[in-house]
Design an enzyme around this catalytic site. Sequence first.
Site: not given
Length: 213
Positions: A74-75, A90
Site C-alpha cells: 500500500v505504501d 522509495d
Amino acid sequence: MILCDIGNTYIHFYDRRRIWKNEPKKIEKKELHSDIYYISVNMENEKRLLKAHKNSYNMSKIVELQTPYKGLGVDRKAACLGISDGVIIDAGSAITVDIMEKEVHLGGYILPGLASYIQAYRQISSALDKKLNLAVSLDELPLDTQSAIGFGILQSITSSINGIIKDKKVYFTGGDGKFLSKFFAESIYNEMLVFNGMQISIDKILKKNRENI
C-alpha cells in the site's frame, strides 16, 4: 485530520503543516485533536499506533492503483498515485523501484535498504564491519576497504536504477531518498509522495460520496 504512514523502522505523520516521525516503541498515549488515517506495512507497529491512539483508521482499502502487479504494498501504491509518468524510488528500510506510464503502474522491484546492505557486509566478516563512506566517489576505484564497501553498495543501487530510467523522470522519497537522489542529475526528491497519494485517495472517496448525494 492527520495522515500516518506506518513503516518497518518509523511511523511518519503529516498534519498539512509538517511531517514528523516517531520510533514505534516510543509512540506515546496522548490525545490528538484530529483523527488519524493511516496505511501500514508492519502489523506490530500498527498495533502500537492503535494502542496509543484509539482514533486511528486504516485507509489501505481505498488506496487504489491501476496495476497488473500482484501484492503491491500500500505504501508503494500511495507513492505512485501522484505520478503519471516516471520512475518512483522509495528509499527506506528497503528500496522500492516502480515505473508509472500514463497513470498505469507497469511493475517494479525491491532492493535492500542502505542499512541492510551494511548489515550484510558485517555478517560476511568482522573485517567488513565498517561505517558507510557516503562521500565515496563512483568515478574511480576505491583504495581502502571502507570506501570499497561504500562503492559496492552505491554502485549496485545506482547501476540498477540507471538501467531502467532511459528517458523517464526519476522521483525519490523515503529516509535515504534525498541522499540517493544526488547521484542522478535529473532526479526530483519529494518527501510528500506517499502522503500525496493518501490525500488523492481520500479526495476521490469524498468526490464519489458527493456525487451520490
